[in-house]
Design a protein around this motif. Sequence first.
Motif, PDB file in Angstrom:
ATOM      1  N   SER A 264      -3.983 -44.358 -19.829  1.00  0.00           N
ATOM      2  CA  SER A 264      -4.585 -43.740 -18.509  1.00  0.00           C
ATOM      3  C   SER A 264      -4.118 -42.570 -18.770  1.00  0.00           C
ATOM      4  N   ARG A 265      -5.234 -41.883 -17.200  1.00  0.00           N
ATOM      5  CA  ARG A 265      -4.924 -40.511 -16.350  1.00  0.00           C
ATOM      6  C   ARG A 265      -4.648 -40.557 -15.592  1.00  0.00           C
ATOM      7  N   ARG A 305      -0.155 -35.517 -23.912  1.00  0.00           N
ATOM      8  CA  ARG A 305      -0.244 -34.308 -22.668  1.00  0.00           C
ATOM      9  C   ARG A 305       0.635 -33.557 -23.679  1.00  0.00           C
TER      10      ARG A 305
END
Length: 919
Positions: A264-265, A305
């Motif tokens: 997911s973001r 990330r």
Amino acid sequence: MHPDMSVSAESTGRRDSRRRKPPINSNCVIRSIRCLRIYGVVALFLFAFISCFITSESFSATPQPRTQKNVRNPSAGKDNKTIRPVIKEPLNRKLREAALKSIWYHTKPENKEKNPREALRILELLLKDEKSSGKLKVGVVFNVLKSCQKELDSTSIGRLERVLMLLEQNDGLWDPNMLSFALVALSRSGKPDRAETLLNRLSTSGHPSVMQFNAILDGYAKKAKVTNVERVIKRMETLHQSGELVDGPNAASFTCLINALSRSRLVDAPVRATEVVNRMEQMDDKRAQPSLISYTTLLRCYANRGMVDDAEKLLSKMYDRHKAGELDKAPDNIAIKCVADAKRKLERKDSSRKFTNIHDDTKRLLEASVGTFDRKAFRSAADAIWFHINQNSNKRDGAEKSLLLLVRLLEEEKAQAVRPVLTKGIVFNVLRACQQYAAGSADKIEYALNMLEQQNSLWDSKVLTETLVTLVKCQDENNTPERAEAILTRTNLPLNNFHFCAVLNGYAKRGLAKKAERLLNRIDELKKSGVVEEGPNIIAYNCVLDAFVKTNENNAVERAESLYNKMEKSNDQKPDMFTYTSMLNLYAKHAMGDKADRLLERIVALQDAGKIKGGPNSFSYRCAIDALAKDGEARRAEQLLVRMRERNMRPNAFHYTGVLSGYARECKPLEAERVLQQMEDSFAQKHLKEMPNAVAYNCVMHAWAKSGEVDAPFRARACVDHMIEAGVVPNVITYNCLLCACGNRGMAKECELLLKQMHELYSAGDLEAAPNTISYNYALDSLARSGDRVWTVLRAEALVNKMKELNKTGQADTKPNMITYRSLLKCYANWNLVQDAECLLERMQKLYDAGKLEYGPDKVSFQVVIDALTKSDEEGTTERAENLKVKFEKIYGDNKGWQQEALIELDQVGALLEYMNAT
């Protein structure tokens, strides 16, 4: 001695004479017999070997029943000559046996030609057949479901759900593990929601298992549906507490949640994923303890990330837990690679930080004088080019700046005669970025091409092709294709079809059919003279046909058909699907429905005969439907929808709306309502992805408005109510259709109320309901048709003044046109206000002469005033009518159709079709 043993002398003499003959060699006879025996044994062995080989081949092949026509197996490869029967209903005894063997054939793991979808189809037929369902075995069903674990198409997904429903009704075949295999297949096909629905439907007969829930969780995780994963895990915990689920969520379940967070973001995804792992470590159930896959998934979340510190801490923690015996396996290469990916991601972020002042550096480099670059400046310019192509938020601006920097570097390399810093890769990246975002000016691109020509290390045929494409896609000038063709004329490189097609594509995009056709003929001449090695290819021909589609030149259809016939007769450049689609699009543009229908039938025939790659697609049928609808053949256009379904193609909203627009043009509201009902039913049955939109309902309303039926206003109003109930928001075209229906019946009060309602909706924030000039024209027309003559003129003048006021203040597009004043003329004529009508007609002529009115007064306007003067009882009206007739003859002369096409009342169907094409 025995008397029989006595031998006479005569017989003895005869015997002696026989012995004197040449004796027979007994050894030769014995050898011959032995050879015959050996040959016989060898022949026997050969016969036995051949018989065994034939028998094995016959057993390996599927038996072919005589009652069923045999066709080649479509799933087999080109070299496979096996002939297999087609399994279809109704099934007989031989077909049932052949079906079982076909299932075995299509589910063998070692079979390279297996087709699980075909096996699933045959299994559904056997389950529907009562005589065959008893012969099926559980192992056969499991083999079919195991083979369907890969991605399935929409048809196979629906078939799999039906098979599961049939298996549940068969107690002798049903096994809960079958549901698990089916759920895995649905999840891997990207349909976890349907897998969950299937589990809810079939779990009533028994308790679901953790493995079944995990299959659904895996599907949601791959689509990054974090909320759905959390909901399913919470449901598993609730069922476990109530006793309906034997085991609670295990490590695989929570790993799916971590995977969903990783994909997911969400900003807080790493924090939430870490909390999930900590929760798993604190659980008492060993099956819920984090596994190596759980930690590796969390590492991937960190790596995506660039969280290097967290990834390294987690990796060391994994080693410690493995040494303590809390983790079964040590971190593998995948876990180590995740940490390396995190470092690489961080390096990219750091590299982007050094470009914080890149815009200032770019400005400084571009403003520097030629010949002042040092080594550091060259490197800075190359880095700036990379940044503007890859990381500039404004992609078009970045492409333009990269082109300027490219030209700047070329100038420096030429001025300083240094070792080239630029490479072909940098040049290609800059040119393709300019192509993608249509950036750069034509002058700058051509200047860059001239500079590249002087660099032998950078200039070749591919660079010329990319430069031509970039120049053609430039939007600042319209003559870029001509400039590209001029470059082809002066270049010294050998030309090929890539160069010519780049220029032809530029002509096609701008609709310059004559120039494209001229360049195509030039390629033929160059081929005949030996300047180029090959003539125009199929792409060149298709570019010219595309130019004919987009042009407004005369005889475009005839010239395109001539080129198409030339391709048909050619042995090298036969038409392909792009050719046929361009011709269909051309026929649709010029409303040639019969030609489009015949061409579509030809394409289908060629596809069935295997003479063309592919076949008619959704856009092909859309073009044919539009052509028939514009040609007044809405019934034939509707038949194309049936033909699409027969070829397993689902019509979409554009196909249905095309048919509806045809019925709207023919003023057949009942047929339009029937097609709209089919459209709604298709959406309810999930055969149509989108529900009917405003365009579809507007077509039906327009059909009612133009039908002339007595109850047309009420039927149109009912259509609006049905439209709102379906959740579709009406727009200005919807209200205009309703105004047209009411205006044709002279319902002036209803039209004024509807205009008031449109203004209220627009003031409330509904911008799509803003009334325009067409809305007011319909209201004025209703006043001209109404029988109430007392307040007609005053209300009509008030509407015209309001139109001027709204247009002046910019609140709405309500500029009065010729139709507005023509309706006001009718109102004056109905109330016998002859002088007002004459003054308005003269004013219309002055506005047209001054260029303030789009079209001057038409024949209807003159005729209305002439009739009013003729019927008037005032003095001098007869002479004024005669003078007006003379003026009318001077304006029109012999051309009775003076701009009549432009003066006809605006057609709502045309507006609808323009909206469809824009969409």
